[in-house]
Design a protein around this motif. Sequence first.
Motif, mmCIF file in Angstrom:
data_model
loop_
_atom_site.group_PDB
_atom_site.id
_atom_site.type_symbol
_atom_site.label_atom_id
_atom_site.label_comp_id
_atom_site.label_asym_id
_atom_site.label_seq_id
_atom_site.Cartn_x
_atom_site.Cartn_y
_atom_site.Cartn_z
ATOM 1 N N GLY A 6 0.825 -1.212 0.000
ATOM 2 C CA GLY A 6 0.000 0.000 0.000
ATOM 3 C C GLY A 6 0.859 1.261 0.000
ATOM 4 O O GLY A 6 0.594 2.209 -0.746
ATOM 5 N N VAL A 7 1.889 1.232 0.850
ATOM 6 C CA VAL A 7 2.769 2.408 0.908
ATOM 7 C C VAL A 7 3.444 2.620 -0.439
ATOM 8 O O VAL A 7 3.532 3.735 -0.955
ATOM 9 C CB VAL A 7 3.860 2.237 1.998
ATOM 10 C CG1 VAL A 7 4.648 3.536 2.144
ATOM 11 C CG2 VAL A 7 3.245 1.873 3.316
ATOM 12 N N MET A 8 3.925 1.515 -1.025
ATOM 13 C CA MET A 8 4.592 1.620 -2.324
ATOM 14 C C MET A 8 3.648 2.223 -3.361
ATOM 15 O O MET A 8 4.043 3.076 -4.150
ATOM 16 C CB MET A 8 5.042 0.240 -2.807
ATOM 17 C CG MET A 8 6.233 -0.313 -2.041
ATOM 18 S SD MET A 8 6.646 -1.926 -2.743
ATOM 19 C CE MET A 8 7.815 -2.512 -1.564
ATOM 20 N N GLN A 9 2.391 1.728 -3.339
ATOM 21 C CA GLN A 9 1.394 2.268 -4.263
ATOM 22 C C GLN A 9 1.281 3.778 -4.122
ATOM 23 O O GLN A 9 1.394 4.517 -5.087
ATOM 24 C CB GLN A 9 0.003 1.657 -3.935
ATOM 25 C CG GLN A 9 -0.222 0.282 -4.456
ATOM 26 C CD GLN A 9 -0.671 0.288 -5.907
ATOM 27 O OE1 GLN A 9 -0.654 1.321 -6.564
ATOM 28 N NE2 GLN A 9 -1.033 -0.885 -6.417
ATOM 29 N N SER A 10 1.060 4.219 -2.887
ATOM 30 C CA SER A 10 0.754 5.639 -2.728
ATOM 31 C C SER A 10 2.004 6.498 -2.907
ATOM 32 O O SER A 10 1.918 7.612 -3.398
ATOM 33 C CB SER A 10 0.078 5.903 -1.380
ATOM 34 O OG SER A 10 0.944 5.523 -0.339
ATOM 35 N N ASN A 12 4.387 -10.366 -9.510
ATOM 36 C CA ASN A 12 3.257 -10.655 -8.629
ATOM 37 C C ASN A 12 3.385 -10.093 -7.214
ATOM 38 O O ASN A 12 2.593 -10.439 -6.342
ATOM 39 C CB ASN A 12 3.015 -12.161 -8.537
ATOM 40 C CG ASN A 12 2.394 -12.664 -9.825
ATOM 41 O OD1 ASN A 12 1.587 -11.951 -10.448
ATOM 42 N ND2 ASN A 12 2.793 -13.854 -10.239
ATOM 43 N N ILE A 13 4.398 -9.305 -6.936
ATOM 44 C CA ILE A 13 4.562 -8.789 -5.577
ATOM 45 C C ILE A 13 4.648 -7.269 -5.537
ATOM 46 O O ILE A 13 3.923 -6.612 -4.807
ATOM 47 C CB ILE A 13 5.864 -9.329 -4.923
ATOM 48 C CG1 ILE A 13 5.878 -10.848 -4.950
ATOM 49 C CG2 ILE A 13 5.959 -8.814 -3.482
ATOM 50 C CD1 ILE A 13 7.122 -11.437 -4.345
ATOM 51 N N ILE A 14 5.557 -6.717 -6.360
ATOM 52 C CA ILE A 14 5.831 -5.279 -6.249
ATOM 53 C C ILE A 14 4.900 -4.498 -7.169
ATOM 54 O O ILE A 14 4.818 -4.788 -8.366
ATOM 55 C CB ILE A 14 7.296 -4.990 -6.639
ATOM 56 C CG1 ILE A 14 8.221 -5.902 -5.823
ATOM 57 C CG2 ILE A 14 7.645 -3.531 -6.400
ATOM 58 C CD1 ILE A 14 9.612 -5.992 -6.381
ATOM 59 N N PRO A 15 4.222 -3.520 -6.614
ATOM 60 C CA PRO A 15 3.292 -2.744 -7.430
ATOM 61 C C PRO A 15 4.010 -2.076 -8.607
ATOM 62 O O PRO A 15 5.083 -1.486 -8.436
ATOM 63 C CB PRO A 15 2.769 -1.674 -6.465
ATOM 64 C CG PRO A 15 3.040 -2.196 -5.102
ATOM 65 C CD PRO A 15 4.239 -3.079 -5.207
ATOM 66 N N THR A 16 3.407 -2.177 -9.798
ATOM 67 C CA THR A 16 4.019 -1.601 -10.999
ATOM 68 C C THR A 16 4.367 -0.114 -10.848
ATOM 69 O O THR A 16 5.456 0.306 -11.255
ATOM 70 C CB THR A 16 3.084 -1.809 -12.206
ATOM 71 O OG1 THR A 16 2.748 -3.192 -12.250
ATOM 72 C CG2 THR A 16 3.742 -1.392 -13.498
ATOM 73 N N PRO A 17 3.466 0.716 -10.292
ATOM 74 C CA PRO A 17 3.803 2.145 -10.195
ATOM 75 C C PRO A 17 5.100 2.384 -9.420
ATOM 76 O O PRO A 17 5.877 3.284 -9.761
ATOM 77 C CB PRO A 17 2.635 2.753 -9.422
ATOM 78 C CG PRO A 17 1.534 1.794 -9.527
ATOM 79 C CD PRO A 17 2.131 0.437 -9.744
ATOM 80 N N PHE A 18 5.342 1.548 -8.410
ATOM 81 C CA PHE A 18 6.558 1.706 -7.609
ATOM 82 C C PHE A 18 7.788 1.443 -8.469
ATOM 83 O O PHE A 18 8.775 2.172 -8.417
ATOM 84 C CB PHE A 18 6.510 0.745 -6.412
ATOM 85 C CG PHE A 18 7.696 0.885 -5.489
ATOM 86 C CD1 PHE A 18 7.795 1.960 -4.631
ATOM 87 C CD2 PHE A 18 8.700 -0.078 -5.484
ATOM 88 C CE1 PHE A 18 8.882 2.091 -3.788
ATOM 89 C CE2 PHE A 18 9.796 0.038 -4.647
ATOM 90 C CZ PHE A 18 9.885 1.133 -3.790
ATOM 91 N N VAL A 19 7.686 0.399 -9.297
ATOM 92 C CA VAL A 19 8.804 0.071 -10.190
ATOM 93 C C VAL A 19 9.017 1.205 -11.194
ATOM 94 O O VAL A 19 10.146 1.614 -11.470
ATOM 95 C CB VAL A 19 8.546 -1.270 -10.912
ATOM 96 C CG1 VAL A 19 9.633 -1.542 -11.936
ATOM 97 C CG2 VAL A 19 8.454 -2.393 -9.891
ATOM 98 N N ILE A 20 7.901 1.727 -11.717
ATOM 99 C CA ILE A 20 8.010 2.849 -12.668
ATOM 100 C C ILE A 20 8.731 4.016 -12.004
ATOM 101 O O ILE A 20 9.632 4.641 -12.579
ATOM 102 C CB ILE A 20 6.606 3.297 -13.138
ATOM 103 C CG1 ILE A 20 5.952 2.194 -13.972
ATOM 104 C CG2 ILE A 20 6.704 4.602 -13.935
ATOM 105 C CD1 ILE A 20 4.526 2.503 -14.391
#
Lengths: 497, 329
Positions: free
Chosen positions: B44-48, B163-171
Amino acid sequence: MEQYLEFTGIGKAYPGVQALRDISFRCDGGEVLALLGENGAGKSTLLKILSGDTRPDEGGIIIDGRPQQFSAPYDAIKAGVSVIYQERQLVPAMSVMENIFLGEQPKTSLGTIDKKALRQSTQDIIDKFGLPIRPDELAGRLSVAYQQMVEIMKAYRRNSKIIAFDEPTAPLADAEIAILFDLIRRLKEEGRIVLYVSHRLSEIFRITDKIAVLKDGRFVKYLTTSRTNEQELIQAMVGRDIGDTYANLRRNDKLGDVLLEVCNLETEYLRDVSFTLRRGEVLGLAGLVGAGRTEVARAIFGADAILGGEIRFEGEAIDFSEPKDAIEAGIALCPEDRKDQGLVLWRSIRENITMPVLGRIRKGLFLDRAAEEHLAEEAIAKYAIRTPSINKIVRELSGGNQQKVILGRWTNSKMTTKLLILDEPTKGIDVGTKAEVYQMICDFAGEGFGVIFISSELTEVINVSDRIIVMRNGRVTGDVTRREATEESVLALAMTD
Amino acid sequence: MGNDRSLRRVIKSKNTVLIAILAAVVLMFYLLNSNYLSGDNLRGVMQSMSITGIMAVGAACLLIGGGIDLATSMEALFGGVLCGLLIKAGIPWPLSVLLTLAAGGLIGGAVAYLVAHLGMMPFIASIALSNVIRGVNLVMTNAQNVPVPTEGFWVLGSSNVLNIIPTPFVIMLILLVIYGLVLHKTQFGRNIYLIGGNQFAARLSGLSPKKIRTILYVNNGVLAAFSGIVVASRMHSASPSSLSDSQMDAITAAILGGVSFMGGSGGMGGCLIGILLLNFFNNGLNVLSLESHWQTIAQGALLIAALTMDYFNEKSREKSLKAGAALKQ
């Protein structure tokens, strides 16, 4: 009671330097005392302590026998100290009278400012000094010289018994200096204590009674002006005899073809200016402040629009719209204001030197760091820039070394500079480094550059240049060779109608 | 090269302090609530953080170059809304995204025009423009959320890498690396520092501050629009008013991470720490389910605390240098 100012054992450290160490000397009322020393000797720090801007780590200040504790400039002003700095401290949008009485305007019975009384008191002070300034004039509209006069009147109004000047003549032309010196003599006759900081030795002999010499933050010598000479002063300052600087210059005598021709040039500030410059020649531009010297440089560099006439560079008419184009053509400008226009102060020596040539030291997408470091090291070696590292922040260098960084920028081996315009390159630089800069100017000519050397100091512009163009009110009033030129003749051309 | 090393140490120490604060914040919230470091919450934190993070990259570059754009979060909302409306109008989602990025760039260009060409104060110009954009967002959507039911589009915001790390975080991480390289290794990056440090000297040395700053504003607009697109993709709907609480978040994150407000210094490493710090802190307050008004107060206090720490850090460094100088004599 006896009036005097005494520094006792003052010490002050800044990050990386011990700026002052055990400074003790005394200055009496009715005397002008010169504070002399190379850049970095500690003069400015001492003034800052006197003005309450900085607190000393050790020692203190005694005025008329009473030890003083200044924790802010306000305390120093209350104790009767006014320091007049190089940077003007007037409020430009306020009138002369409001500036002179800043914070202490006369009030009417209603508590509003009594404009009439304010105007009258201001006029009284102006008359006393015999200056052609109006009380209602906006301070920002005045010339630099008159702004300085207003500051002196402000100090006078506060009834300051100690008035310190920090290089007051740096922005002034010779005629204006005469007015300033009249004011200083008047302050002295009234029994006030005047501290005078300047790099210009000739002025020190004209205006001061005593001289305190500082070197590397220490007090070296206390001299009586009438019983010393330039040689002795310079030796005390630099710890070595620099001899006759000008006679020892290794000059270039091989002139090339014509590099720059200015024909009947007109801009907003210039009228019918014509002259030529050959490769290998040092051309001096002399004149009072505001005579149009800097404007000539600006027109060549593309900063001001050309309204008439033309400038030919290597035979072709030029009219640049951006400095970038001038640089590409091979013209470099070292601007008058090193800190505001010349350097990116918070970046390193390396970054300041490679600024205009980044496009030429790329390796693919990225900058070639090794090539960059090589350029910086080359400049440091060539100009003997005193620094432990190419990555030192430029702000931490002395004025002379900063100037060398700018020279290093324009003459590094990736540049194709052909014309070098130096606008007041020795301003605020100590005597020893000045001699180095003069030699560099001659060396540039020797390397085949055309050099335009702009300076307000008559002695240097006459003695370093091969030819001197004298300007007044945007026009050329004289074109003389070094052999023909004397200070008197050039000053006459610069001043007389 | 002793000086070189000490300089590096200073930069390091600045980041070290921030990392220490970050660790302290994370530890504190973990002790208060052990769910804080659970996989779900971390994701969730990574997402936001990726939303503020993408914006912070543009904001940091702009700050380093001596500019600032207070309309950034409105530009982001505009991006989400416009993209949603384009998709709704039947334009394929990849094309909609590209068109929206271009529109974001245009808005950045508008700020640049006001600031770099007409000479307005960046604060005033961008606040004024921010109001205009907010109005435009409301008009375009009639103040309603725009649902985006196109599943393909969701991949940007809702999917996970491995399947684990949110895509936006990677971007966000990829953007940080790319911009970090641009800043430190390329001519354009160097130019940004130079014009931010002294635009007059830069111009006299042949740089074009106006042009460079215009590019930075456009870049800021594009990245803002992109972060808005990511929000819309994650929520499957675009809101015309959601981000307005976090008006300053991108700039705050950059400054928390040591980017100078005055221009000319800072970098992407610090920026990342700033983003992490801000978001772990905000999330911690959420996890504690503190009332939102108190959260606002706590967030302001965090910024002040960080700046204070930095101040004392600077002070002690000066003192040690002083001591060193006295010893040398």
